[in-house]
Design a protein around this motif. Structure first.
Motif, PDB file in Angstrom:
ATOM      1  N   PHE A   1       8.656 -48.541  23.072  1.00 18.38           N
ATOM      2  CA  PHE A   1       9.548 -48.942  21.981  1.00 18.38           C
ATOM      3  C   PHE A   1      10.863 -49.524  22.483  1.00 18.38           C
ATOM      4  CE2 PHE A   1       6.738 -46.300  19.396  1.00 18.38           C
ATOM      5  CZ  PHE A   1       6.615 -47.100  18.264  1.00 18.38           C
ATOM      6  N   GLU A   2      11.242 -49.186  23.728  1.00 18.96           N
ATOM      7  CA  GLU A   2      12.485 -49.746  24.263  1.00 18.96           C
ATOM      8  C   GLU A   2      12.379 -51.252  24.464  1.00 18.96           C
ATOM      9  OE1 GLU A   2       9.818 -48.010  27.235  1.00 18.96           O
ATOM     10  OE2 GLU A   2      10.933 -47.048  25.638  1.00 18.96           O
ATOM     11  N   ALA A   3      11.181 -51.817  24.420  1.00 24.80           N
ATOM     12  CA  ALA A   3      11.002 -53.260  24.533  1.00 24.80           C
ATOM     13  C   ALA A   3      11.257 -53.973  23.205  1.00 24.80           C
ATOM     14  CB  ALA A   3       9.607 -53.584  25.045  1.00 24.80           C
ATOM     15  N   LEU A   4      11.415 -53.221  22.122  1.00 24.13           N
ATOM     16  CA  LEU A   4      11.804 -53.779  20.831  1.00 24.13           C
ATOM     17  C   LEU A   4      13.293 -53.548  20.680  1.00 24.13           C
ATOM     18  CD1 LEU A   4       8.936 -52.370  18.585  1.00 24.13           C
ATOM     19  CD2 LEU A   4       9.118 -54.673  19.551  1.00 24.13           C
ATOM     20  N   GLY A   5      14.045 -54.600  20.395  1.00 19.86           N
ATOM     21  CA  GLY A   5      15.491 -54.408  20.351  1.00 19.86           C
ATOM     22  C   GLY A   5      16.187 -55.197  19.272  1.00 19.86           C
ATOM     23  N   VAL A   6      17.450 -54.819  19.090  1.00 18.48           N
ATOM     24  CA  VAL A   6      18.365 -55.514  18.199  1.00 18.48           C
ATOM     25  C   VAL A   6      19.468 -56.081  19.083  1.00 18.48           C
ATOM     26  CG1 VAL A   6      19.952 -55.283  16.243  1.00 18.48           C
ATOM     27  CG2 VAL A   6      17.870 -53.881  16.345  1.00 18.48           C
ATOM     28  N   CYS A   7      19.836 -57.316  18.869  1.00 21.18           N
ATOM     29  CA  CYS A   7      20.834 -57.983  19.693  1.00 21.18           C
ATOM     30  C   CYS A   7      22.118 -57.151  19.766  1.00 21.18           C
ATOM     31  CB  CYS A   7      21.139 -59.362  19.136  1.00 21.18           C
ATOM     32  SG  CYS A   7      22.226 -60.351  20.186  1.00 21.18           S
ATOM     33  N   ALA A   8      22.663 -57.034  20.975  1.00 28.65           N
ATOM     34  CA  ALA A   8      23.869 -56.240  21.196  1.00 28.65           C
ATOM     35  C   ALA A   8      25.155 -57.005  20.882  1.00 28.65           C
ATOM     36  CB  ALA A   8      23.909 -55.742  22.648  1.00 28.65           C
ATOM     37  N   ALA A   9      25.067 -58.292  20.607  1.00 32.95           N
ATOM     38  CA  ALA A   9      26.255 -59.060  20.239  1.00 32.95           C
ATOM     39  C   ALA A   9      26.785 -58.540  18.906  1.00 32.95           C
ATOM     40  CB  ALA A   9      25.919 -60.542  20.141  1.00 32.95           C
ATOM     41  N   VAL A  10      28.094 -58.328  18.851  1.00 33.49           N
ATOM     42  CA  VAL A  10      28.677 -57.731  17.644  1.00 33.49           C
ATOM     43  C   VAL A  10      28.539 -58.620  16.414  1.00 33.49           C
ATOM     44  CG1 VAL A  10      30.293 -56.272  18.913  1.00 33.49           C
ATOM     45  CG2 VAL A  10      30.992 -58.561  18.201  1.00 33.49           C
ATOM     46  N   ASP A  11      28.370 -59.905  16.613  1.00 29.82           N
ATOM     47  CA  ASP A  11      28.277 -60.825  15.481  1.00 29.82           C
ATOM     48  C   ASP A  11      26.842 -61.309  15.229  1.00 29.82           C
ATOM     49  OD1 ASP A  11      28.155 -62.265  17.837  1.00 29.82           O
ATOM     50  OD2 ASP A  11      29.329 -63.952  17.079  1.00 29.82           O
ATOM     51  N   CYS A  12      25.870 -60.549  15.715  1.00 32.32           N
ATOM     52  CA  CYS A  12      24.460 -60.938  15.565  1.00 32.32           C
ATOM     53  C   CYS A  12      23.643 -59.714  15.178  1.00 32.32           C
ATOM     54  CB  CYS A  12      23.935 -61.518  16.887  1.00 32.32           C
ATOM     55  SG  CYS A  12      22.234 -62.127  16.784  1.00 32.32           S
ATOM     56  N   GLU A  13      22.620 -59.925  14.369  1.00 32.32           N
ATOM     57  CA  GLU A  13      21.727 -58.826  14.009  1.00 32.32           C
ATOM     58  C   GLU A  13      20.271 -59.207  14.171  1.00 32.32           C
ATOM     59  OE1 GLU A  13      23.383 -57.631  10.134  1.00 32.32           O
ATOM     60  OE2 GLU A  13      22.571 -59.451   9.297  1.00 32.32           O
ATOM     61  N   ARG A  14      20.037 -60.254  14.984  1.00 31.97           N
ATOM     62  CA  ARG A  14      18.654 -60.668  15.235  1.00 31.97           C
ATOM     63  C   ARG A  14      17.945 -59.613  16.073  1.00 31.97           C
ATOM     64  NH1 ARG A  14      17.263 -65.891  14.348  1.00 31.97           N
ATOM     65  NH2 ARG A  14      15.898 -65.927  16.159  1.00 31.97           N
ATOM     66  N   VAL A  15      16.615 -59.572  15.926  1.00 39.73           N
ATOM     67  CA  VAL A  15      15.797 -58.642  16.698  1.00 39.73           C
ATOM     68  C   VAL A  15      14.975 -59.434  17.706  1.00 39.73           C
ATOM     69  CG1 VAL A  15      15.714 -56.982  14.796  1.00 39.73           C
ATOM     70  CG2 VAL A  15      13.857 -58.654  15.064  1.00 39.73           C
ATOM     71  N   PHE A  16      14.396 -58.720  18.678  1.00 40.52           N
ATOM     72  CA  PHE A  16      13.565 -59.375  19.680  1.00 40.52           C
ATOM     73  C   PHE A  16      12.545 -58.386  20.227  1.00 40.52           C
ATOM     74  CE2 PHE A  16      17.363 -57.756  21.778  1.00 40.52           C
ATOM     75  CZ  PHE A  16      16.839 -57.019  22.829  1.00 40.52           C
ATOM     76  N   ALA A  17      11.519 -58.936  20.861  1.00 39.14           N
ATOM     77  CA  ALA A  17      10.518 -58.148  21.573  1.00 39.14           C
ATOM     78  C   ALA A  17      10.500 -58.678  23.003  1.00 39.14           C
ATOM     79  CB  ALA A  17       9.152 -58.308  20.928  1.00 39.14           C
ATOM     80  N   ASN A  18      10.701 -57.806  23.969  1.00 34.46           N
ATOM     81  CA  ASN A  18      10.804 -58.206  25.365  1.00 34.46           C
ATOM     82  C   ASN A  18       9.673 -57.587  26.183  1.00 34.46           C
ATOM     83  OD1 ASN A  18      11.724 -59.096  27.843  1.00 34.46           O
ATOM     84  ND2 ASN A  18      13.183 -57.435  28.073  1.00 34.46           N
ATOM     85  N   PRO A  19       8.660 -58.377  26.531  1.00 34.44           N
ATOM     86  CA  PRO A  19       7.537 -57.827  27.289  1.00 34.44           C
ATOM     87  C   PRO A  19       7.792 -57.675  28.787  1.00 34.44           C
ATOM     88  CG  PRO A  19       7.140 -60.132  26.814  1.00 34.44           C
ATOM     89  CD  PRO A  19       8.424 -59.761  26.126  1.00 34.44           C
ATOM     90  N   ALA A  20       8.925 -58.163  29.291  1.00 35.62           N
ATOM     91  CA  ALA A  20       9.204 -58.072  30.729  1.00 35.62           C
ATOM     92  C   ALA A  20       9.353 -56.616  31.141  1.00 35.62           C
ATOM     93  CB  ALA A  20      10.473 -58.843  31.064  1.00 35.62           C
ATOM     94  N   GLU A  21       8.715 -56.240  32.226  1.00 37.78           N
ATOM     95  CA  GLU A  21       8.720 -54.838  32.670  1.00 37.78           C
ATOM     96  C   GLU A  21      10.013 -54.434  33.348  1.00 37.78           C
ATOM     97  OE1 GLU A  21       5.263 -53.551  34.762  1.00 37.78           O
ATOM     98  OE2 GLU A  21       3.994 -54.889  33.603  1.00 37.78           O
ATOM     99  N   LYS A  22      10.586 -55.286  34.149  1.00 38.68           N
ATOM    100  CA  LYS A  22      11.725 -54.903  34.989  1.00 38.68           C
ATOM    101  C   LYS A  22      13.070 -55.409  34.484  1.00 38.68           C
ATOM    102  CE  LYS A  22       9.203 -53.008  38.231  1.00 38.68           C
ATOM    103  NZ  LYS A  22       9.239 -51.636  38.576  1.00 38.68           N
ATOM    104  N   ARG A  23      13.075 -56.131  33.399  1.00 40.12           N
ATOM    105  CA  ARG A  23      14.331 -56.699  32.921  1.00 40.12           C
ATOM    106  C   ARG A  23      14.707 -56.119  31.570  1.00 40.12           C
ATOM    107  NH1 ARG A  23      13.190 -62.896  33.122  1.00 40.12           N
ATOM    108  NH2 ARG A  23      13.106 -62.337  30.958  1.00 40.12           N
ATOM    109  N   PRO A  24      15.555 -55.130  31.547  1.00 42.48           N
ATOM    110  CA  PRO A  24      15.998 -54.661  30.231  1.00 42.48           C
ATOM    111  C   PRO A  24      16.762 -55.794  29.535  1.00 42.48           C
ATOM    112  CG  PRO A  24      17.193 -53.545  31.989  1.00 42.48           C
ATOM    113  CD  PRO A  24      16.192 -54.437  32.638  1.00 42.48           C
TER     114      PRO A  24
END
Length: 178
Positions: free
Chosen positions: A131-154
């Motif tokens: 589930f940590e590969a599903l995220g919400v953008c950390a930019a304070v002015d953004c609320e987009r979500v993403f899915a990151n399949p990369a294993e070594k790149r948080p």
């Protein structure tokens, strides 16, 4: 209303959630939902009414919650969506299309199909990547979500643009504080 690949299901989920952010609402009419479906590989006939627009927005809100939840809550939400909307997968070749897999019940509305398909895609993705590969953008002015399949790149940001903008703002704030 078919399933082509897990990547497509996840992209559909992410893109659906991202139709409603701090940017203007992108799904303002049934025609907007139709255009969204066509952009995501569905084919005509796609017939939608105002109540379909409302139902798709409700599905979007439920899918968005998955990205904001901790893993146990996200798993519970996905299981609830699957229980409510999905059926045992079955093969279909309706309307002259090649054989493909369906996970929503026959005759499902587009909102029901989106709920079943996105829940299955996110559940499969989370099972494979966590589930940590599903995220919400950390930019304070953004609320987009993403899915990151990369294993070594948080990943913390939806795009390099948000990452750069945040980094520059942080640098400027540090410079101003000195």
């Amino acid at each position: 209303m078919d399933i082509q690949s897990p990547d497509r299901q996840v992209r559909l989920a992410v893109d659906l959630v991202n139709t409603r952010t701090r940017d203007p609402e992108q799904l303002t009419s049934p025609a907007d939902v139709r255009a969204f479906l066509l952009e995501h590989g569905e084919s005509d006939p796609i017939t939608l009414a105002d109540d379909d627009l409302v139902a798709v927005r409700e599905v979007r809100a439920r899918v968005r919650e998955v990205f904001h939840a901790d893993p146990p809550a996200a798993a519970r939400m996905l299981n609830e969506l699957l229980e409510e909307y999905a059926v045992r997968p079955y093969l279909s070749d309706h309307d002259g299309s090649p054989w493909h897999l369906h996970v929503a019940r026959p005759g499902a509305t587009w909102a029901d199909w989106m709920a079943a398909t996105t829940a299955l895609g996110l559940a499969t993705f989370a099972a494979g990547h966590g589930f940590e590969a599903l995220g919400v953008c950390a930019a304070v002015d953004c609320e987009r979500v993403f899915a990151n399949p990369a294993e070594k790149r948080p990943r913390r940001f939806c795009t390099p643009r948000c990452s750069s903008r945040t980094r520059v703002a942080s640098y400027r704030a540090r410079q101003h504080a000195q």
